[in-house]
Write a protein that holds these residues in place. Structure first.
Motif, PDB file in Angstrom:
ATOM      1  N   GLY A 112      28.745  46.552  21.980  1.00  0.00           N
ATOM      2  CA  GLY A 112      28.533  47.073  23.327  1.00  0.00           C
ATOM      3  C   GLY A 112      28.732  45.995  24.374  1.00  0.00           C
ATOM      4  N   MET A 113      28.158  44.805  24.130  1.00  0.00           N
ATOM      5  CA  MET A 113      28.343  43.690  25.061  1.00  0.00           C
ATOM      6  C   MET A 113      29.798  43.252  25.108  1.00  0.00           C
ATOM      7  SD  MET A 113      26.937  41.734  27.270  1.00  0.00           S
ATOM      8  CE  MET A 113      25.151  41.870  26.968  1.00  0.00           C
ATOM      9  N   LEU A 114      30.476  43.323  23.975  1.00  0.00           N
ATOM     10  CA  LEU A 114      31.903  42.973  23.921  1.00  0.00           C
ATOM     11  C   LEU A 114      32.702  43.823  24.908  1.00  0.00           C
ATOM     12  CD1 LEU A 114      34.120  42.405  20.815  1.00  0.00           C
ATOM     13  CD2 LEU A 114      34.667  44.304  22.315  1.00  0.00           C
ATOM     14  N   PHE A 115      32.479  45.135  24.881  1.00  0.00           N
ATOM     15  CA  PHE A 115      33.223  46.025  25.780  1.00  0.00           C
ATOM     16  C   PHE A 115      32.845  45.783  27.238  1.00  0.00           C
ATOM     17  CE2 PHE A 115      33.748  48.712  21.891  1.00  0.00           C
ATOM     18  CZ  PHE A 115      35.133  48.739  21.903  1.00  0.00           C
ATOM     19  N   ILE A 116      31.572  45.489  27.489  1.00  0.00           N
ATOM     20  CA  ILE A 116      31.143  45.193  28.855  1.00  0.00           C
ATOM     21  C   ILE A 116      31.860  43.952  29.379  1.00  0.00           C
ATOM     22  CG2 ILE A 116      29.183  44.423  30.256  1.00  0.00           C
ATOM     23  CD1 ILE A 116      27.399  46.198  28.500  1.00  0.00           C
ATOM     24  N   LEU A 117      31.893  42.893  28.560  1.00  0.00           N
ATOM     25  CA  LEU A 117      32.502  41.637  28.990  1.00  0.00           C
ATOM     26  C   LEU A 117      34.016  41.770  29.166  1.00  0.00           C
ATOM     27  CD1 LEU A 117      30.483  39.185  26.711  1.00  0.00           C
ATOM     28  CD2 LEU A 117      30.257  39.474  29.191  1.00  0.00           C
ATOM     29  N   ILE A 118      34.661  42.504  28.261  1.00  0.00           N
ATOM     30  CA  ILE A 118      36.101  42.723  28.400  1.00  0.00           C
ATOM     31  C   ILE A 118      36.387  43.507  29.674  1.00  0.00           C
ATOM     32  CG2 ILE A 118      38.092  43.942  27.439  1.00  0.00           C
ATOM     33  CD1 ILE A 118      37.102  43.231  24.663  1.00  0.00           C
ATOM     34  N   GLY A 119      35.587  44.558  29.929  1.00  0.00           N
ATOM     35  CA  GLY A 119      35.775  45.355  31.141  1.00  0.00           C
ATOM     36  C   GLY A 119      35.563  44.538  32.403  1.00  0.00           C
ATOM     37  N   LEU A 120      34.524  43.705  32.425  1.00  0.00           N
ATOM     38  CA  LEU A 120      34.264  42.866  33.596  1.00  0.00           C
ATOM     39  C   LEU A 120      35.384  41.860  33.820  1.00  0.00           C
ATOM     40  CD1 LEU A 120      30.432  42.159  33.210  1.00  0.00           C
ATOM     41  CD2 LEU A 120      31.541  43.541  34.974  1.00  0.00           C
ATOM     42  N   SER A 121      35.851  41.249  32.731  1.00  0.00           N
ATOM     43  CA  SER A 121      36.926  40.257  32.853  1.00  0.00           C
ATOM     44  C   SER A 121      38.188  40.883  33.427  1.00  0.00           C
ATOM     45  CB  SER A 121      37.227  39.630  31.485  1.00  0.00           C
ATOM     46  OG  SER A 121      36.118  38.919  30.987  1.00  0.00           O
ATOM     47  N   GLN A 122      38.544  42.062  32.933  1.00  0.00           N
ATOM     48  CA  GLN A 122      39.754  42.724  33.405  1.00  0.00           C
ATOM     49  C   GLN A 122      39.602  43.261  34.825  1.00  0.00           C
ATOM     50  OE1 GLN A 122      40.496  45.611  30.326  1.00  0.00           O
ATOM     51  NE2 GLN A 122      41.505  44.112  28.995  1.00  0.00           N
ATOM     52  N   THR A 123      38.364  43.584  35.206  1.00  0.00           N
ATOM     53  CA  THR A 123      38.117  44.048  36.575  1.00  0.00           C
ATOM     54  C   THR A 123      38.185  42.887  37.562  1.00  0.00           C
ATOM     55  OG1 THR A 123      36.694  45.842  35.784  1.00  0.00           O
ATOM     56  CG2 THR A 123      36.456  45.195  38.091  1.00  0.00           C
ATOM     57  N   ILE A 124      37.587  41.754  37.190  1.00  0.00           N
ATOM     58  CA  ILE A 124      37.573  40.589  38.068  1.00  0.00           C
ATOM     59  C   ILE A 124      38.963  39.991  38.220  1.00  0.00           C
ATOM     60  CG2 ILE A 124      36.713  38.216  38.303  1.00  0.00           C
ATOM     61  CD1 ILE A 124      34.160  39.181  36.868  1.00  0.00           C
ATOM     62  N   ALA A 125      39.692  39.910  37.123  1.00  0.00           N
ATOM     63  CA  ALA A 125      41.025  39.286  37.163  1.00  0.00           C
ATOM     64  C   ALA A 125      41.999  40.113  36.331  1.00  0.00           C
ATOM     65  CB  ALA A 125      40.964  37.843  36.660  1.00  0.00           C
ATOM     66  N   PRO A 126      42.447  41.258  36.873  1.00  0.00           N
ATOM     67  CA  PRO A 126      43.403  42.077  36.107  1.00  0.00           C
ATOM     68  C   PRO A 126      44.722  41.359  35.854  1.00  0.00           C
ATOM     69  CG  PRO A 126      43.186  42.863  38.370  1.00  0.00           C
ATOM     70  CD  PRO A 126      42.121  41.841  38.168  1.00  0.00           C
TER      71      PRO A 126
END
Length: 319
Positions: free
Chosen positions: A128-142
């Motif tokens: 669950g944390m993995l998906f959160i971190l991946i989503g945040l990373s791609q949102t911050i710096a697509p």
């Protein structure tokens, strides 16, 4: 043959060490410049994220759990460093390093709380944390963002006469070395071996597990700084690449996925073996998707070797 097998049982990291020796020789044969001392700082700089993601995975596994999110956390920290802190004028080391390490440790401790307090299964919590971190990373710096302040570049090359990677890998190794001088590591191993027995012996199992995941987060934070130093840009797409590299390094280094048995030295050898495999395949012109396939094979082989040595050791104790 029996002596070799007994040696591997007594020193679980020995298999990874022998594999490193063989792979290092092959790399030198394929690319003789690999042994050139002038290349060592760059080699260490490329190797540092591998080692630190492995270090980050180790404490949770020793505690009897598992943290699959340390790879994406490493990438997330590098994205925060380059795409958030640097543009905000907080890219200097005395601002950025404490912020990044505290953030990474908090994320790790959240995982620990989900596992030890909320009682979620480690895989469920950390995926669950993995998906959160991946989503945040791609949102911050697509899209990749180039580093504005390049002081960190020396961490992937040299700082004076010292290879910069020795500072990042050395910082994590020093933290673990100091913790070995306390009761924490023995309590960690006792918890991973049998949390009920550890609790009966007076160990605060909940606190130990939360601290183990927090320590993994701290190491992932150092890994994020090393990754940013290497790439000099935010690469959120790397989150999936590093997702299981740490776990592969851990099991290849002889740490039992059942917990309570293993070492950071083994993880270091395991990470170096994976790095050498990547370098060998890259030098041979192998496609990147086949390198990912090789990572999967290494993970399976590491689990099989670890399980074989562990079961044989347990049979020896019973006999």
């Amino acid at each position: 043959m029996n002596r070799i097998f007994a040696f591997l049982q007594q020193r679980p990291y020995a298999f990874a060490l022998l594999l490193c020796i063989v792979l290092l020789a092959l790399n030198i044969i394929v690319s003789p410049s690999f042994a050139n001392p002038t290349r060592w700082p760059a080699i260490l700089g490329t190797f540092a994220p591998f080692a630190l993601v492995g270090f980050a995975s180790t404490p949770s596994v020793l505690s009897g759990g598992m943290d699959i999110s340390v790879g994406p956390l490493t990438t997330f920290i590098s994205v925060i460093f380059i795409a958030v802190l640097m543009p905000a004028g907080l890219g200097s080391w005395y601002f950025s390093v404490p912020i990044l390490l505290i953030l990474a440790t908090i994320v790790g401790m959240i995982n620990g709380i989900l596992v030890a307090v909320v009682r979620l299964h480690p895989v469920v919590a950390t995926v669950g944390m993995l998906f959160i971190l991946i989503g945040l990373s791609q949102t911050i710096a697509p899209n990749p963002v180039q580093a504005a302040d390049r002081w960190s570049a020396g961490l992937a090359r040299t700082l004076g006469f010292i290879p910069g990677a020795l500072l990042t890998i050395g910082a994590a190794a020093l933290i673990w070395f100091l913790l070995r001088r306390t009761a924490f590591v023995s309590n960690l191993l006792a918890t991973g071996d049998s949390d009920q027995s550890a609790f009966g012996s007076g160990v605060n199992v909940t606190a130990v597990r939360i601290l183990a995941y927090g320590l993994g987060g701290l190491f992932a934070g150092i890994g994020g700084i090393a990754l940013a130093a290497l790439l000099q840009s935010s690469e959120s797409a790397l989150a999936t690449t590093y997702a299981l590299l740490g776990l592969a390094a851990v099991v290849l280094g002889g740490t039992s996925l059942l917990g309570g048995r293993g070492s950071m030295l083994g993880t270091l050898f395991g990470a170096f073996a994976i790095y050498l495999i990547q370098q060998l395949l890259t030098a041979g012109g192998v496609q990147s998707n086949l390198i990912q396939f090789a990572y999967g094979i290494v993970l399976v082989v590491g689990v099989l070797v670890s399980a074989t040595l562990l079961s044989a050791r347990q049979r020896g104790k019973v006999q």
